[in-house]
Design an enzyme around this catalytic site. Structure first.
Site, PDB file in Angstrom:
ATOM      1  N   ASN A  24       0.203   1.195  -4.130  1.00  0.00           N
ATOM      2  CA  ASN A  24      -0.378   1.985  -3.029  1.00  0.00           C
ATOM      3  C   ASN A  24      -1.033   3.198  -3.675  1.00  0.00           C
ATOM      4  OD1 ASN A  24      -0.766   4.050  -1.090  1.00  0.00           O
ATOM      5  ND2 ASN A  24       0.641   3.049   0.313  1.00  0.00           N
ATOM      6  N   GLU A  35      -3.721   1.130   0.980  1.00  0.00           N
ATOM      7  CA  GLU A  35      -4.211   2.433   1.440  1.00  0.00           C
ATOM      8  C   GLU A  35      -5.508   2.837   0.719  1.00  0.00           C
ATOM      9  OE1 GLU A  35      -2.105   5.618   3.576  1.00  0.00           O
ATOM     10  OE2 GLU A  35      -0.501   5.212   2.153  1.00  0.00           O
ATOM     11  N   ASP A  59       3.251  -2.412  -0.174  1.00  0.00           N
ATOM     12  CA  ASP A  59       4.048  -1.267   0.270  1.00  0.00           C
ATOM     13  C   ASP A  59       4.742  -1.716   1.545  1.00  0.00           C
ATOM     14  OD1 ASP A  59       5.095   0.984   1.390  1.00  0.00           O
ATOM     15  OD2 ASP A  59       3.228   2.132   1.410  1.00  0.00           O
ATOM     16  N   ASN A  95       7.244  -0.323   3.096  1.00  0.00           N
ATOM     17  CA  ASN A  95       7.787   0.756   3.931  1.00  0.00           C
ATOM     18  C   ASN A  95       9.195   0.445   4.427  1.00  0.00           C
ATOM     19  OD1 ASN A  95       6.107   3.142   4.078  1.00  0.00           O
ATOM     20  ND2 ASN A  95       4.536   1.856   5.019  1.00  0.00           N
ATOM     21  N   ASP A 108       8.135  -0.259  -2.427  1.00  0.00           N
ATOM     22  CA  ASP A 108       7.058  -1.148  -2.890  1.00  0.00           C
ATOM     23  C   ASP A 108       7.713  -2.331  -3.603  1.00  0.00           C
ATOM     24  OD1 ASP A 108       4.406   0.643  -2.552  1.00  0.00           O
ATOM     25  OD2 ASP A 108       6.110   1.901  -3.146  1.00  0.00           O
ATOM     26  N   ASP A 136       1.191   9.052  -4.320  1.00  0.00           N
ATOM     27  CA  ASP A 136       2.632   9.281  -4.144  1.00  0.00           C
ATOM     28  C   ASP A 136       3.452   8.024  -4.462  1.00  0.00           C
ATOM     29  OD1 ASP A 136       1.343   8.305  -1.879  1.00  0.00           O
ATOM     30  OD2 ASP A 136       2.478   9.510  -0.451  1.00  0.00           O
ATOM     31  N   HIS A 137       2.781   6.893  -4.715  1.00  0.00           N
ATOM     32  CA  HIS A 137       3.474   5.651  -5.097  1.00  0.00           C
ATOM     33  C   HIS A 137       3.224   5.308  -6.561  1.00  0.00           C
ATOM     34  CE1 HIS A 137       4.251   4.090  -0.893  1.00  0.00           C
ATOM     35  NE2 HIS A 137       3.342   5.008  -0.650  1.00  0.00           N
TER      36      HIS A 137
END
Length: 258
Positions: free
Chosen positions: A7, A34, A149, A151, A220, A249-250
């Site tokens: 991501n 994303e 991802d 989530n 992830d 951020d991933h």
DNA sequence: ATGGTCGCCCCGCGA
């Protein structure tokens, strides 16, 4: 061969980092999530120059997914067939390997915000639709890899604070049951096939020094079908790009198939 | 003392 997921939280911002990572980690294929851009702005030329075929499913501002592959991609599906969705979250394609065709399904799962919200209800409906579609997809494509991802932090050990965050987003019983349902289709979490360092995470909040304090979640994932499971030789999270200036951020996750 | 997340695209929203 190696397959990755990442991501990247805006392809426009992160393109140089994606190219640099691919140069250092020349995986055979990668699912990106994303993108936050429309297809017209997808940098096909840059990826072609890096030696990758690409298929994308973009959206303005939010979501957007793509698959890059060293070899051509065919039979591309965008979003879950029959599940009306204005958000671009799924792209699937087949690549041909010496061992036969391999189906790669790349998803940006719904975040869901918080239990009790409309976004959470949408997440659960989306997860149901994904599960039902993947059942047929697996029947048609025995050699299948599901990346993305998710989530969802599948277990307590996948969260930096499973007690304090109990029943909050990424940690609810419903989300974890859906993850188990995916495993029930005949998929295996490649990361857990191997001994891993404790407190292994793939996402850290930008806020409050999340990465520096390793306050993260493992959300992830790479799931492999029963037919592929015996050929999995390694799976790792690469924390290095999270240390870059202007990081996503991933972190990327990589699976190796023998 | 101040600011302490980022990306989108213009401002507050989504993550």
């Amino acid at each position: 061969m190696q397959i990755a997921t990442w991501n990247i939280n805006s392809l426009s911002v992160r393109l140089p980092q994606v190219l640099a990572w691919l140069e250092a980690n020349p995986v055979d294929a990668i699912g990106l999530q994303e993108l936050k851009l429309v297809d017209e702005k997808f940098p096909h030329d840059a990826f072609e120059a890096a030696g990758y075929h690409a298929v994308c499913f973009g959206q303005k501002t939010y979501n957007g997914v793509a698959i890059l592959s060293r070899t051509p991609l065919r039979d591309v599906v965008r979003n879950i067939p029959g599940h009306g969705d204005e958000q671009a979250r799924v792209i699937a394609a087949t690549l041909d390997t010496p061992e036969g065709p391999l189906r790669l399904v790349n998803c940006y799962f719904v975040n869901g915000q918080a239990p009790g919200t409309e976004k959470f209800s949408y997440k659960l409906l989306w997860l149901e639709a994904l599960r039902d579609w993947l059942r047929t997809e697996l029947a048609a494509h025995p050699r299948l890899v599901l990346v993305g991802d998710f989530n969802v932090a599948p277990e307590d050990r996948d969260s930096f604070d499973p007690v304090g965050l109990k029943d909050t987003i990424h940690h609810t019983v419903e989300e974890r049951q859906h993850f188990q349902d995916l495993l029930g289709l005949g998929l295996t979490d490649a990361f857990r096939l191997f001994d891993q360092p404790e407190k292994s995470y793939s996402w850290w909040d930008y806020r409050m020094l999340g990465f520096q304090k390793n306050r993260g979640l493992r959300i992830d994932h790479i799931l492999v079908s029963t037919a592929l499971r015996p050929s999995v030789t390694a799976c790792r999270i690469d924390r290095a790009p999270r240390k870059n200036p202007q990081p996503s951020d991933h972190a990327p996750v990589v699976v190796s198939l023998g």
